[in-house]
Design an enzyme around this catalytic site. Structure first.
Site, PDB file in Angstrom:
ATOM      1  N   GLY A 123       8.180  46.663  16.947  1.00  0.00           N
ATOM      2  CA  GLY A 123       8.193  45.642  15.901  1.00  0.00           C
ATOM      3  C   GLY A 123       6.806  45.351  15.369  1.00  0.00           C
ATOM      4  N   SER A 125       5.722  46.271  11.477  1.00  0.00           N
ATOM      5  CA  SER A 125       5.691  45.956  10.043  1.00  0.00           C
ATOM      6  C   SER A 125       6.473  44.688   9.731  1.00  0.00           C
ATOM      7  CB  SER A 125       6.289  47.105   9.236  1.00  0.00           C
ATOM      8  OG  SER A 125       5.470  48.233   9.321  1.00  0.00           O
ATOM      9  N   SER A 157      12.500  50.963  13.477  1.00  0.00           N
ATOM     10  CA  SER A 157      13.386  52.106  13.697  1.00  0.00           C
ATOM     11  C   SER A 157      14.285  51.872  14.908  1.00  0.00           C
ATOM     12  CB  SER A 157      12.562  53.378  13.927  1.00  0.00           C
ATOM     13  OG  SER A 157      11.876  53.721  12.756  1.00  0.00           O
ATOM     14  N   GLU A 240       0.954  57.874  18.487  1.00  0.00           N
ATOM     15  CA  GLU A 240       1.891  58.173  17.406  1.00  0.00           C
ATOM     16  C   GLU A 240       1.407  59.387  16.611  1.00  0.00           C
ATOM     17  OE1 GLU A 240       3.714  54.643  15.472  1.00  0.00           O
ATOM     18  OE2 GLU A 240       2.852  55.463  13.657  1.00  0.00           O
TER      19      GLU A 240
END
Lengths: 376, 311
Positions: A123, A125, A157, A240
């Site tokens: 969590g 954005s 996502s 990432e």
């Protein structure tokens, strides 16, 4: 365990268990089916030990270098057994837990993620803070029972499937920017959390809005110290842009290979094909060097922005080629395989947007790698 | 070479290329023992010298040394294919060699040269004397390229692995392209930080920053591809790296020219030398467009991709 030892043994195991590992659906499955299938693959790979190599023993791993994880994800992706975007959430979130959660919490939770028992989400954005992450506004206030969270996240996502969330919240003043952010590990079944999946252009409800309405998070669920959430985010982003991107590169290789096998004669020019392959090559060469640097104990930093720019370029080149080479399939096809090509083509349009847009990556390159000073 | 030796060697070739060019640079390289380093660690010797040479805009006979070595010969100069091509520059029939190709400044003098010749049985090497030479002015007169052509009797020394010879040359020239691109980026970066407009350095404008950022991405992507091509060792990898380096050189030239604007368009400023150099270097042993098209033709013919760059 070293890579040279793992590689042939893993390859043999994957070949031997191909029937159990391959998805039933040849084309685009529903997201529910994909999540269920991913859990099954992770469970099989965990029980056979493969999913545990490259992770520390204190979180259920078997030890060994992180290269083993890079190879496992690549091998699973190259055979079409997993979708790397979904699979690689583990690569993004488990290292963060290992680095910042209390040892007890990491030992309790990380094995569930590795074994496929749970799905986690990230969590970060918010509606008003996309690129400008440091301006996030989702608030957490200290109470006797713990942190009380109120606010909203977006582009989260797989939130509708997730049991846990690595959440960035504002615990400082609204003006505290990156100094006033704290990272929390939140149970997604906590009272007050509402998940609303977004209908997205590629037809897969991957992203959600997540609303927090007086959600209570125990104090022992802090990742790192209060006000140190920016460090968690900065630690997570290079992950990432390393192993997760390596896995995605394997998907691009597989898809370009399939485009070449299936393209209508004359539908794509040799120059377009050559250039797409070169973009893929340039990404893979860069990402390979990143993997080697990680393996040698190096820290990852702003130079991984180049990896991200290169894979976004390669991804759009490969799917541009797919959309031309398989034009009838992508534009007119209605079977599951056509639906998958179309979905992935449309998803590739976001490759220069998600995970830090290409403009943000160029800003990082300009500021941090070229030392061009402040911008206007 | 260990890390310390490598750093010392790299410093040596940087100083040599910064301080001399042409025959003087060849002498400086001989004093440094560059040819010995080539035997010891080809990757390090080629990467360090050619990148430094590209950065400095210098010339040397080193490409001939690399090619001669790949041909399995001891000394001499080697005829390169015509601009943009990778095919053998000679054709052998009945003991007579017909040549159409290019040479570096090192091939400029009289005397025999090595010519790879296409025959019905593959590529063979011939040593040929009495060819015509024309010193090329052209876009980059400082490079000292020579056009070599004519028909002459040739002494054949046997088959050669031409693809590997081309690959060795492509890796070297790609390093030189990377060096030239890096030098252009440095020039543009310094200018952007110093040039004040509207009361601020132009480096503070995002339109300028993104051109420079894209240039660094291009330089680093060519460097990465080259490292990978050395490790993989195959002709396909070398051609990919050369194509990426050639395209990256052109793109960086475009961005640097725009950022350097007026001053970069004058002959007082060094940019023009690099703009010329990358254009011609791109054409040696296959330009980016040709290599990319040929790669695509091969992949379309095979209807699939080779496995690349294992972990």
């Amino acid at each position: 365990m070293e890579l040279d030892e793992l590689r042939p043994a893993l390859d043999a195991w994957l070949d031997e268990h191909a029937d159990e590992l391959a998805p039933d659906e040849a084309g685009l499955a529903t997201l529910d089916e994909q999540i269920a299938h991913l859990s099954q693959v992770k469970r099989l790979a965990f029980d056979a030990g493969w999913m545990r190599w490259g992770w520390p023993e204190r979180v259920g791993g078997l030890g060994g270098p992180a290269l083993l994880r890079a190879y496992l994800g690549e091998a699973l992706t190259a055979r079409g057994f997993v979708e790397p975007g979904m699979y690689s959430m583990t690569e993004v979130l488990a290292p963060t837990m290992i680095d910042f959660a209390s040892p007890e919490l990491a030992a309790e939770m990380v094995p569930r993620l590795l074994r496929g028992d749970e799905t986690w989400c990230q969590g970060f954005s918010e509606p008003s803070t996309g690129s400008n992450l440091a301006a996030l506004g989702c608030r957490a206030v200290a109470t006797h029972e713990g942190w009380l969270v109120n606010g909203q996240k977006v582009w989260t996502s797989f939130a509708q499937f997730a049991q846990r969330c690595v959440l960035l919240v504002r615990t400082g003043t609204p003006e505290s920017a990156h100094r006033g952010i704290t990272a929390l590990f939140v149970d997604m079944d906590s009272p007050g959390i509402t998940v609303r999946p977004l209908e997205a252009m590629h037809g897969v409800p991957e992203f959600s809005e997540v609303f927090f309405d007086d959600v209570l998070v125990p104090v022992d669920r802090m990742l790192g110290d209060e006000g140190r959430g920016w460090a968690v985010a900065m630690d997570l982003l290079p992950y990432e842009r390393s192993t997760a991107l390596w896995h995605r590169g394997a998907l691009l290789h597989r898809r370009l290979d399939q485009v070449l096998a299936a393209a209508e004669p004359g539908a794509v020019t040799p120059s377009e094909v050559g250039e797409a392959f070169q973009h893929l090559y340039a990404f893979r060469a860069r990402s390979l060097a990143t993997q080697r640097r990680l393996h040698a104990g190096g820290e990852l930093g702003p130079e991984t922005s180049i990896d991200k720019i290169l894979i976004a370029t390669a991804e759009q080149a490969v799917f541009d080629l797919a959309a031309d080479g398989l034009a009838d399939t992508v534009a007119l096809g209605d079977d599951p395989t056509a639906a998958r090509w179309r979905s992935e083509f449309l998803y590739s349009r976001a490759a220069t947007i998600y995970g830090g847009s290409s403009e943000i990556q160029r800003n990082i390159v300009a500021r941090r790698l070229l030392d061009l000073g402040p911008d206007r | 070479m260990d890390a310390g030796e490598r750093a010392l060697f790299a410093k040596g070739v940087q100083d040599a290329t910064a301080g001399s060019t042409g025959a003087d640079l060849d002498a400086a390289l001989a004093a440094l023992g560059w040819a010995d380093a080539l035997e010891l660690d080809e990757h390090a010797a080629v990467a360090d010298l050619f990148e430094a040479q590209g950065r400095a805009g210098a010339t040397s006979g080193a490409l001939d040394v690399v090619l001669v070595r790949a041909l399995g010969e001891q000394a001499g100069a080697v005829v390169l294919p015509p601009l943009g091509r990778t095919t053998a520059p000679g054709h052998l029939q009945d003991g007579t060699v017909t040549v159409q190709g290019l040479g570096t400044a090192a091939t400029g003098g009289d005397g025999p040269v090595h010519v790879a010749c296409a025959t019905d049985d593959g590529v063979v090497l011939a040593t040929v004397d009495g060819l015509e030479r024309r010193v090329i002015g052209g876009l980059d007169p400082a490079l000292g390229l020579v056009e070599i052509s004519g028909t002459a009797p040739g002494v054949t020394t046997g088959p050669v692995p031409w693809d590997d010879v081309v690959a060795a040359g492509q890796r070297a020239i790609a390093h030189e392209l990377v060096g030239a691109a890096a030098a252009m980026l440095d020039l543009a970066r310094e200018h952007a930080l110093e040039r004040i407009q509207f009361g601020v350095p132009i480096a503070s404008f995002q339109a300028v920053r993104h051109r420079l950022a894209d240039s660094l991405v291009d330089v680093e992507s060519a460097r990465g591809a080259l490292d990978a091509a050395w490790e993989a060792g195959s002709p396909l990898d070398a051609a990919v790296a050369k194509a990426i380096a050639g395209r990256s050189g052109r793109l960086v030239a475009r961005h640097a020219q725009q950022v350097l604007a007026g001053i970069g368009f004058t002959l007082d400023h060094p940019l023009h030398r690099y703009v010329r150099r990358v254009r011609v270097l791109d054409g040696l042993l296959g330009d980016a467009r040709t290599l990319t098209r040929e790669l695509g033709e091969q992949l379309l013919h095979e209807r699939g991709l080779p496995a690349i760059l294992p972990l």
